[in-house]
Design a protein around this motif. Structure first.
Motif, short mmCIF file in Angstrom:
data_model
loop_
_atom_site.label_atom_id
_atom_site.label_comp_id
_atom_site.label_asym_id
_atom_site.label_seq_id
_atom_site.Cartn_x
_atom_site.Cartn_y
_atom_site.Cartn_z
N ILE A 51 0.85 -1.20 0.00
CA ILE A 51 0.00 0.00 0.00
C ILE A 51 0.88 1.25 0.00
CG2 ILE A 51 -1.70 1.32 1.33
CD1 ILE A 51 -2.78 -1.32 2.38
N THR A 74 -4.76 5.67 -1.78
CA THR A 74 -5.97 5.37 -2.54
C THR A 74 -6.95 4.61 -1.65
OG1 THR A 74 -5.13 3.26 -3.34
CG2 THR A 74 -4.66 5.20 -4.69
N GLN A 75 -8.18 4.48 -2.12
CA GLN A 75 -9.20 3.74 -1.37
C GLN A 75 -8.93 2.23 -1.35
OE1 GLN A 75 -11.86 4.77 0.46
NE2 GLN A 75 -11.09 6.85 0.21
N ARG A 76 -7.97 1.77 -2.14
CA ARG A 76 -7.64 0.34 -2.18
C ARG A 76 -7.19 -0.17 -0.81
NH1 ARG A 76 -3.18 -3.07 -3.47
NH2 ARG A 76 -1.79 -1.29 -3.30
N GLN A 79 -11.15 -0.05 4.14
CA GLN A 79 -12.28 -0.97 4.24
C GLN A 79 -13.52 -0.19 4.63
OE1 GLN A 79 -11.21 -3.96 7.02
NE2 GLN A 79 -9.55 -4.77 5.78
N CYS A 83 -10.51 4.53 6.36
CA CYS A 83 -9.09 4.23 6.16
C CYS A 83 -8.37 4.23 7.50
CB CYS A 83 -8.45 5.27 5.25
SG CYS A 83 -9.11 5.30 3.58
#
Length: 120
Positions: A51, A74-76, A79, A83
């Protein structure tokens, strides 16, 4: 009797608006060696090496020592739209994790608790 009341209202509005002042954080990629060391420390200790992180620097307790708030770039890495944010400082040139919390958007208030600015 109405005249003092009319004068008090603007004063109360001004006082209340100052009490709710907030600072927006400027998250950005790490630029200096120190900031890159902080991000590497988070990646190594939280096992999230894949990340990418961005950070914001701020002095939360006015001690002239900068604290850093890190979040995924990023939003990756998040959850349910929340964040994981890491609060990190340097102690003897080594990063230490002060705390972690989940949030969507954060701001730093001018209101203090135990001498430290509140994160809202």
């Amino acid at each position: 009797m109405n005249r003092p009341f009319i004068l008090i209202i603007p004063v109360l509005i001004i006082l209340c608006s100052n009490a709710w002042a907030q600072d927006a954080l400027n998250f950005r990629p790490a630029e200096s060696v120190k900031e890159k060391r902080i991000i590497n420390h988070i990646k190594n200790n939280s096992q999230t090496s894949d990340i990418e992180y961005v950070l914001a620097s701020i002095d939360l307790n006015y001690d002239l020592i900068t604290e850093y708030i890190l979040k995924p770039a990023t939003q990756r890495g998040c959850q349910n739209r929340l964040c994981l944010h890491h609060l990190v400082a340097l102690q003897k040139r080594k990063p230490i994790i002060i705390g972690e919390f989940n949030a969507h958007k954060i701001r730093v208030s001018n209101k203090k608790t135990y001498g430290v600015r509140d994160i809202i």
